[in-house]
Scaffold this motif. Structure first.
Motif, PDB file in Angstrom:
ATOM      1  N   GLU A  71       0.816  -1.116  -0.115  1.00 19.58           N
ATOM      2  CA  GLU A  71      -0.041   0.041  -0.076  1.00 19.58           C
ATOM      3  C   GLU A  71       0.927   1.217  -0.028  1.00 19.58           C
ATOM      4  OE1 GLU A  71      -1.904   3.274   1.990  1.00 19.58           O
ATOM      5  OE2 GLU A  71      -0.512   2.106   3.009  1.00 19.58           O
ATOM      6  N   TYR A  72       0.367   2.317  -0.748  1.00 17.32           N
ATOM      7  CA  TYR A  72       1.339   3.525  -0.740  1.00 17.32           C
ATOM      8  C   TYR A  72       0.162   4.531  -1.012  1.00 17.32           C
ATOM      9  CZ  TYR A  72       4.379   6.931  -2.268  1.00 17.32           C
ATOM     10  OH  TYR A  72       5.046   8.354  -2.259  1.00 17.32           O
ATOM     11  N   ASN A  73      -0.033   5.588   0.015  1.00 10.75           N
ATOM     12  CA  ASN A  73      -0.887   6.555  -0.183  1.00 10.75           C
ATOM     13  C   ASN A  73      -2.260   6.126  -0.272  1.00 10.75           C
ATOM     14  OD1 ASN A  73       1.186   8.687   0.484  1.00 10.75           O
ATOM     15  ND2 ASN A  73       1.177   9.059  -1.811  1.00 10.75           N
ATOM     16  N   GLY A  74      -2.742   5.181   0.406  1.00  9.09           N
ATOM     17  CA  GLY A  74      -4.100   4.708   0.320  1.00  9.09           C
ATOM     18  C   GLY A  74      -4.502   3.821  -0.959  1.00  9.09           C
ATOM     19  N   ARG A  75      -3.534   3.469  -1.793  1.00  2.79           N
ATOM     20  CA  ARG A  75      -3.576   2.696  -3.067  1.00  2.79           C
ATOM     21  C   ARG A  75      -2.558   1.481  -2.880  1.00  2.79           C
ATOM     22  NH1 ARG A  75      -3.213   5.521  -8.764  1.00  2.79           N
ATOM     23  NH2 ARG A  75      -4.225   3.613  -9.167  1.00  2.79           N
ATOM     24  N   TRP A  76      -3.365   0.465  -3.373  1.00  5.01           N
ATOM     25  CA  TRP A  76      -2.684  -0.830  -3.664  1.00  5.01           C
ATOM     26  C   TRP A  76      -1.816  -1.206  -4.762  1.00  5.01           C
ATOM     27  CZ3 TRP A  76      -1.504  -3.943   0.626  1.00  5.01           C
ATOM     28  CH2 TRP A  76      -2.219  -3.381   1.725  1.00  5.01           C
ATOM     29  N   PHE A  77      -0.863  -1.971  -4.641  1.00  6.57           N
ATOM     30  CA  PHE A  77       0.197  -2.226  -5.880  1.00  6.57           C
ATOM     31  C   PHE A  77       0.284  -3.620  -5.781  1.00  6.57           C
ATOM     32  CE2 PHE A  77       0.446   2.331  -5.449  1.00  6.57           C
ATOM     33  CZ  PHE A  77       0.068   2.873  -6.440  1.00  6.57           C
ATOM     34  N   ASN A  78       0.260  -4.397  -6.989  1.00  7.07           N
ATOM     35  CA  ASN A  78       1.026  -5.724  -7.004  1.00  7.07           C
ATOM     36  C   ASN A  78       2.381  -5.651  -7.299  1.00  7.07           C
ATOM     37  OD1 ASN A  78      -1.323  -7.138  -6.221  1.00  7.07           O
ATOM     38  ND2 ASN A  78      -2.093  -7.062  -8.440  1.00  7.07           N
ATOM     39  N   ASN A  79       3.143  -6.709  -6.731  1.00  6.02           N
ATOM     40  CA  ASN A  79       4.475  -6.978  -7.137  1.00  6.02           C
ATOM     41  C   ASN A  79       4.588  -8.309  -7.429  1.00  6.02           C
ATOM     42  OD1 ASN A  79       7.328  -6.505  -7.280  1.00  6.02           O
ATOM     43  ND2 ASN A  79       7.626  -6.700  -5.137  1.00  6.02           N
ATOM     44  N   ILE A  80       5.210  -8.476  -8.900  1.00  6.29           N
ATOM     45  CA  ILE A  80       5.364  -9.900  -9.199  1.00  6.29           C
ATOM     46  C   ILE A  80       6.989 -10.112  -9.462  1.00  6.29           C
ATOM     47  CG2 ILE A  80       4.908 -11.462 -11.120  1.00  6.29           C
ATOM     48  CD1 ILE A  80       2.238 -10.135 -11.364  1.00  6.29           C
TER      49      ILE A  80
END
Length: 134
Positions: A71-80
């Motif tokens: 999570e960064y600044n309220g948003r979620w990001f996938n990491n593959i």
């Protein structure tokens, strides 16, 4: 997890320095050979691993990877993140790929076998195929 396909893009490496020292990461795009091909972006972290795997565009590979999210600044990001790369013989990969099935052929009914028109013309002599108001 594991995915097999062809490398279609090698993105430029990213480098930086953290509290632990210098780091390097590079992303790659792989495309599967399924009936409906899928694309996936994965990254390799560490200059030693990037050099060890030496992935080039057009290669057939099998990628072993882990998926994580942050999570960064309220948003979620996938990491593959890939942890192992295996080279695959291109002819074997294409041979094992599922072949797209041909569309089923539907026989056209003969004029005698066609059902009666469920919407008969409202006026005599009117063609029911051209009765659209526009």
């Amino acid at each position: 997890m594991e995915l097999q396909g062809k490398v279609i893009a090698v993105l430029p490496p990213r480098e930086g320095t953290s509290a632990r020292g210098p780091w390097k990461s590079q992303e790659y795009v792989i495309e599967t050979h399924d009936q409906f091909p899928k694309k996936m972006v994965f990254n390799i972290f560490g200059a030693d691993r990037i050099d060890q795997f030496a992935i080039k565009a057009g290669e057939e590979i099998s990628v072993s990877f882990d998926i994580d999210a942050h999570e960064y600044n309220g948003r979620w990001f996938n990491n593959i993140r890939a942890w192992n790369i295996q080279r695959v013989d291109a002819t074997a990969a294409m041979a094992s790929a599922p072949v797209a099935a041909a569309a089923p052929v539907t026989p056209q009914p003969t004029p005698e076998a066609q059902p009666a028109n469920p919407f008969p013309p409202t006026q005599p002599g009117e063609n029911s195929a051209d009765d659209l108001p526009f």
